[in-house]
Design a protein around this motif. Structure first.
Motif, PDB file in Angstrom:
ATOM      1  N   MET A 149      84.295  77.629  32.753  1.00 59.59           N
ATOM      2  CA  MET A 149      83.605  78.678  33.510  1.00 59.59           C
ATOM      3  C   MET A 149      82.090  78.497  33.413  1.00 59.59           C
ATOM      4  O   MET A 149      81.377  78.607  34.417  1.00 59.59           O
ATOM      5  CB  MET A 149      84.021  80.062  32.997  1.00 59.59           C
ATOM      6  CG  MET A 149      85.448  80.444  33.364  1.00 59.59           C
ATOM      7  SD  MET A 149      85.887  82.176  33.022  1.00 59.59           S
ATOM      8  CE  MET A 149      85.778  82.233  31.238  1.00 59.59           C
ATOM      9  N   ALA A 150      81.599  78.205  32.222  1.00 54.07           N
ATOM     10  CA  ALA A 150      80.156  78.003  32.060  1.00 54.07           C
ATOM     11  C   ALA A 150      79.685  76.809  32.868  1.00 54.07           C
ATOM     12  O   ALA A 150      78.624  76.855  33.516  1.00 54.07           O
ATOM     13  CB  ALA A 150      79.820  77.822  30.583  1.00 54.07           C
ATOM     14  N   LEU A 154      79.355  80.133  36.065  1.00 51.19           N
ATOM     15  CA  LEU A 154      79.604  81.542  35.806  1.00 51.19           C
ATOM     16  C   LEU A 154      78.791  81.993  34.585  1.00 51.19           C
ATOM     17  O   LEU A 154      78.599  81.226  33.641  1.00 51.19           O
ATOM     18  CB  LEU A 154      81.087  81.804  35.510  1.00 51.19           C
ATOM     19  CG  LEU A 154      82.067  81.882  36.679  1.00 51.19           C
ATOM     20  CD1 LEU A 154      82.231  80.547  37.370  1.00 51.19           C
ATOM     21  CD2 LEU A 154      83.414  82.406  36.198  1.00 51.19           C
ATOM     22  N   ALA A 155      78.318  83.221  34.605  1.00 52.54           N
ATOM     23  CA  ALA A 155      77.705  83.825  33.417  1.00 52.54           C
ATOM     24  C   ALA A 155      78.845  84.126  32.448  1.00 52.54           C
ATOM     25  O   ALA A 155      79.606  85.069  32.642  1.00 52.54           O
ATOM     26  CB  ALA A 155      76.963  85.097  33.792  1.00 52.54           C
ATOM     27  N   THR A 156      78.974  83.309  31.416  1.00 50.91           N
ATOM     28  CA  THR A 156      80.170  83.310  30.576  1.00 50.91           C
ATOM     29  C   THR A 156      79.855  83.778  29.167  1.00 50.91           C
ATOM     30  O   THR A 156      78.858  83.369  28.585  1.00 50.91           O
ATOM     31  CB  THR A 156      80.770  81.880  30.516  1.00 50.91           C
ATOM     32  OG1 THR A 156      81.049  81.438  31.840  1.00 50.91           O
ATOM     33  CG2 THR A 156      82.039  81.851  29.691  1.00 50.91           C
ATOM     34  N   ARG A 157      80.748  84.630  28.636  1.00 47.17           N
ATOM     35  CA  ARG A 157      80.556  85.119  27.275  1.00 47.17           C
ATOM     36  C   ARG A 157      81.889  85.474  26.636  1.00 47.17           C
ATOM     37  O   ARG A 157      82.833  85.874  27.311  1.00 47.17           O
ATOM     38  CB  ARG A 157      79.631  86.335  27.259  1.00 47.17           C
ATOM     39  CG  ARG A 157      80.146  87.572  27.980  1.00 47.17           C
ATOM     40  CD  ARG A 157      79.061  88.631  28.138  1.00 47.17           C
ATOM     41  NE  ARG A 157      77.882  88.067  28.753  1.00 47.17           N
ATOM     42  CZ  ARG A 157      76.764  87.790  28.084  1.00 47.17           C
ATOM     43  NH1 ARG A 157      76.669  88.069  26.802  1.00 47.17           N
ATOM     44  NH2 ARG A 157      75.730  87.255  28.692  1.00 47.17           N
ATOM     45  N   PHE A 158      81.923  85.312  25.322  1.00 48.65           N
ATOM     46  CA  PHE A 158      83.026  85.835  24.526  1.00 48.65           C
ATOM     47  C   PHE A 158      82.689  87.286  24.182  1.00 48.65           C
ATOM     48  O   PHE A 158      81.572  87.582  23.768  1.00 48.65           O
ATOM     49  CB  PHE A 158      83.197  85.018  23.240  1.00 48.65           C
ATOM     50  CG  PHE A 158      83.690  83.620  23.480  1.00 48.65           C
ATOM     51  CD1 PHE A 158      85.043  83.333  23.421  1.00 48.65           C
ATOM     52  CD2 PHE A 158      82.793  82.596  23.760  1.00 48.65           C
ATOM     53  CE1 PHE A 158      85.500  82.032  23.634  1.00 48.65           C
ATOM     54  CE2 PHE A 158      83.236  81.301  23.972  1.00 48.65           C
ATOM     55  CZ  PHE A 158      84.592  81.012  23.922  1.00 48.65           C
ATOM     56  N   LEU A 159      83.652  88.176  24.330  1.00 49.62           N
ATOM     57  CA  LEU A 159      83.372  89.599  24.192  1.00 49.62           C
ATOM     58  C   LEU A 159      83.406  90.097  22.745  1.00 49.62           C
ATOM     59  O   LEU A 159      83.460  91.288  22.502  1.00 49.62           O
ATOM     60  CB  LEU A 159      84.354  90.420  25.037  1.00 49.62           C
ATOM     61  CG  LEU A 159      84.262  90.199  26.541  1.00 49.62           C
ATOM     62  CD1 LEU A 159      85.112  91.214  27.283  1.00 49.62           C
ATOM     63  CD2 LEU A 159      82.821  90.261  27.037  1.00 49.62           C
TER      64      LEU A 159
END
Length: 425
Positions: A149-150, A154-159
């Motif tokens: 995704m990154a 995409l603006a990708t993050r682990f929550l």
């Protein structure tokens, strides 16, 4: 070769194939992306049942609330699913099910469908899965998804996830190779320290997404539980929520450990009742058959005598996650082995006595600067005398502990919101 060794060998081969295919897919040119409206793709903790665990449901609903707050009520929400049951639950929660998960070809299939769906953001709900304790293959898929995704823009993050003392080697390797544009966020300070030590890469300290889940109006049978709790408290009794499960013990010892814990708790409840006015809300938090909440509470309830049952109220199935959050504000505290039930209590300003597992509860309690004696190892808890002593101390110190939780809660909520800092207006 024994079945267990065969399973381990098959798992190792699967991990190796995933890592190899991931490296090949990363060499492909990134797809061209035309601008479009905001769309959030969520990689859930459980793609098979989606909300079988009320903790998973709490995180999913909180993420939905944050997305709608940031991008408007009509924001497109997608969630990775792998079964018809998960698809149905996704629709009910306001998400589009996104069927790309599982299989040896997951990295290539994920990249292809990512290009077709063109979401703008990717949120990975790692919870307690990303150290690979339960399944290194699942953890790898989630890390690979974040990386792809990154790389797709995409603006990708682990929550916000936690890490045990010994994360799987393949997982550590994958995190070291993860695209630096994917924001890594750990949900407690102990896990954040571990992550930096085993991967050598930076991460941000946040708090669990579920802290942001608002409580919902109660429906039956949760409303009946609230009436019972209020009636008990009106009589001057403390009410503690109660929950445990066989997964607190190693797999080979799960059945025996669960039975021993039920025996110890039955004895402890009897001894505590002789010393303090305490009532018990038996509150399941997971409806997955393998997790054992309902089966363990059945086991405990069968051991109680009529006198003990007079001061117990038992929910036969877990309410919705946001109703559990509301119930958490009614009781005085909890004895629990479920991380997200503890989060529901703490998020409502109530302290918890935790049945610890994998060294993960310590970090949660550190958010609130709570004392270490609130951590009870399952091996200790099967000793009725130890359990009784800890419960009596917990009841006696509830006013002080509740005040401490209330003092620290605003800062913890701020850390939970930090998870979505770049998305929020």
């Amino acid at each position: 070769m024994t079945p267990s060794r065969l399973r381990r060998a098959a798992g190792a081969i699967h991990q190796a194939l995933l890592l190899l295919q991931w490296q090949l897919v990363r060499r492909l040119p990134a797809p061209r992306r035309a601008p479009r409206a905001e769309a959030v793709l969520v990689i859930p903790a459980d793609a098979e049942m989606l909300t079988g665990s009320k903790g998973d449901e709490a995180m999913l609903l909180a993420a939905r609330a944050m997305a709608r707050s940031a991008f408007g009520p009509e924001v497109r929400l997608l969630v990775a699913c792998s079964t018809p049951a998960a698809d149905a639950r996704a629709h009910a929660a306001g998400f589009e099910p996104w069927r790309v998960w599982g299989g040896l070809a997951m990295p290539l299939a994920f990249r292809r469908l990512l290009a077709a769906a063109r979401p703008t953001r990717g949120w990975v709900m790692g919870a307690d899965l990303l150290d690979g304790h339960y399944s290194p293959v699942t953890a790898l898929r989630m890390i690979i998804a974040a990386d792809l995704m990154a790389r797709a823009g995409l603006a990708t993050r682990f929550l916000g996830f936690s890490l045990n003392e010994q994360p799987a080697r393949s997982v550590c390797l994958a995190f070291r190779a993860l695209d630096p544009r994917a924001a890594v966020q750990l949900r407690d300070p102990v896990s954040c320290e571990r992550f930096g030590r085993v991967t050598g890469r930076p991460a941000r300290l946040v708090a669990d997404t579920a802290f942001l889940l608002p409580p919902a109006p109660l429906e039956e049978p949760a409303a009946a539980a609230r009436r019972w709790v209020r009636a008990q408290r009106a009589q001057g009794r403390r009410v503690l929520a109660l929950n445990a499960h066989p997964m607190l013990f190693p797999a080979a010892e799960a059945a025996a450990g669960a039975a021993a814990l039920a025996d110890a708790l039955q004895a402890a409840m009897h001894d505590v009742a002789a010393r303090r006015p305490v009532s018990w809300l038996l509150l399941p938090h997971d409806e997955r058959a393998s997790a054992g909440d309902l089966a363990w509470l059945d086991l405990l309830h069968a051991r109680l005598d009529d006198g003990q049952r007079a001061f117990c109220h038992r929910l036969l199935a877990p309410p919705a996650a946001d109703q559990i959050k509301a119930l958490a504000g009614e009781v005085d505290g909890a004895l629990t082995g479920r991380m997200h039930l503890a989060i529901a209590l703490l998020g409502q300003g109530r302290p918890v006595l935790a049945l610890a597992y994998q060294g993960k509860f310590a970090g949660l309690l550190r958010h609130f600067a709570l004392p270490d004696w609130l951590l009870l190892e399952p091996a200790q808890a099967v000793d009725a005398a130890v359990l009784t002593g800890r419960l009596v101390r917990f009841v006696d110190e509830l006013p002080t502990l509740t005040e401490q939780v209330g003092l620290r809660l605003p800062a913890v909520l701020a850390r939970a919101r930090l998870t979505f800092a770049e998305a929020l207006p």
